[in-house]
Scaffold this active site. Structure first.
Site, PDB file in Angstrom:
ATOM      1  N   ASP A  52      38.906  39.820  37.183  1.00  0.00           N
ATOM      2  CA  ASP A  52      40.142  40.103  37.905  1.00  0.00           C
ATOM      3  C   ASP A  52      39.888  39.835  39.383  1.00  0.00           C
ATOM      4  OD1 ASP A  52      38.605  42.234  38.763  1.00  0.00           O
ATOM      5  OD2 ASP A  52      40.039  43.784  38.169  1.00  0.00           O
ATOM      6  N   GLU A  59      45.265  48.889  31.407  1.00  0.00           N
ATOM      7  CA  GLU A  59      45.087  47.562  31.985  1.00  0.00           C
ATOM      8  C   GLU A  59      46.421  46.938  32.388  1.00  0.00           C
ATOM      9  OE1 GLU A  59      42.427  46.244  32.964  1.00  0.00           O
ATOM     10  OE2 GLU A  59      41.032  47.684  32.089  1.00  0.00           O
ATOM     11  N   TYR A  96      41.549  38.011  31.002  1.00  0.00           N
ATOM     12  CA  TYR A  96      40.984  39.233  31.566  1.00  0.00           C
ATOM     13  C   TYR A  96      41.261  40.440  30.669  1.00  0.00           C
ATOM     14  CZ  TYR A  96      40.681  43.608  33.925  1.00  0.00           C
ATOM     15  OH  TYR A  96      40.386  44.927  34.181  1.00  0.00           O
TER      16      TYR A  96
END
Length: 242
Positions: free
Chosen positions: A161, A60, A143
């Site tokens: 996102d 991520e 997120y």
């Protein structure tokens, strides 16, 4: 009515009402179509084959402002060199920065190492599962916390996102400013409302894939989109829409 009250009335009248949440039947239809599409067209990515919270965190952070094809070789190299939070926590900082090259945005490896060190010092070398603790780490926002919770721990957690926001805005809203603070808050609520109780992992991954493959920023592939029949932005016209 005073001039001040008249001004307030005009401002209130000029505000766009907050879009309503989709009805339960519409939510189910959206989930079913999305998951069916994902099972046929979802991308085969290495971080989708693990539930290790650290590995998912690495993916991520790497994917922030970086294309998937650039991340793929670096993800494998990084985990080969730093297979755990403990390994990353004890690595020399300059070496960590060199290993990150050429992904750029070099604040990201520093934040990753800071998270690793805090995890080792406070949580036994493990990333916690609860949202509040995840958000306490510098470098983990809403997120990323949602991604870790849904992808690693399979918890019912929303994500938002750029790709997900674009999909939800086009399908369920269609008009307005998708970048406004009010709209972002609405899209977060919408994302949380849509997350199913089951198949959370697949659902959130599918949202991201639909935005990356079909519902792209420019020239979206509306004719093959599974949401075209119910999308409020269909047919998409970049000249008249945001």
């Amino acid at each position: 009515m005073t001039a001040r009250n008249t001004s307030r009335t005009r401002k209130a009248a000029g505000k766009s009402p907050t879009p309503a949440m989709p009805l339960p039947a519409d939510r189910r239809r959206f989930r079913d179509r999305l998951l069916t599409w994902y099972r046929r067209h979802g991308r085969d990515l290495p971080w989708r084959k693990t539930t290790d919270p650290y590995h998912i965190l690495v993916s991520e952070i790497m994917l922030q402002q970086t294309q998937v094809d650039r991340v793929l070789p670096k993800y494998a190299e990084w985990l080969d060199k730093y297979p755990s939070l403990e390994a990353l926590a004890t690595a020399p900082e300059q070496e960590v920065t060199r290993t990150w090259y050429p992904l750029g945005y070099n604040i990201r490896p520093k934040r990753l190492q800071t998270i690793a060190r805090e995890s080792v010092a406070r949580y036994g070398g493990q990333l916690p599962a609860d949202e509040e603790t995840l958000l306490s780490f510098k470098g983990i926002g809403a997120y990323t916390a949602g991604a870790i919770r849904s992808f690693a721990f399979r918890e019912r957690a929303a994500i938002l996102d750029t790709n997900v926001a674009r999909v939800l805005f086009r399908v369920f809203v269609g008009r307005g400013d998708p970048k406004s603070h009010a709209m972002k808050r609405h899209l977060w609520r919408l994302s949380a409302t849509l997350v199913p109780v089951r198949h959370v992992f697949d659902f959130n991954q599918a949202l991201m894939d639909l935005g990356a493959i079909v519902c792209v920023a420019r020239n979206p592939r509306c004719l093959i989109c599974p949401m075209s029949k119910s999308c409020r932005a269909y047919p998409f016209d970049p000249a008249s829409r945001r």
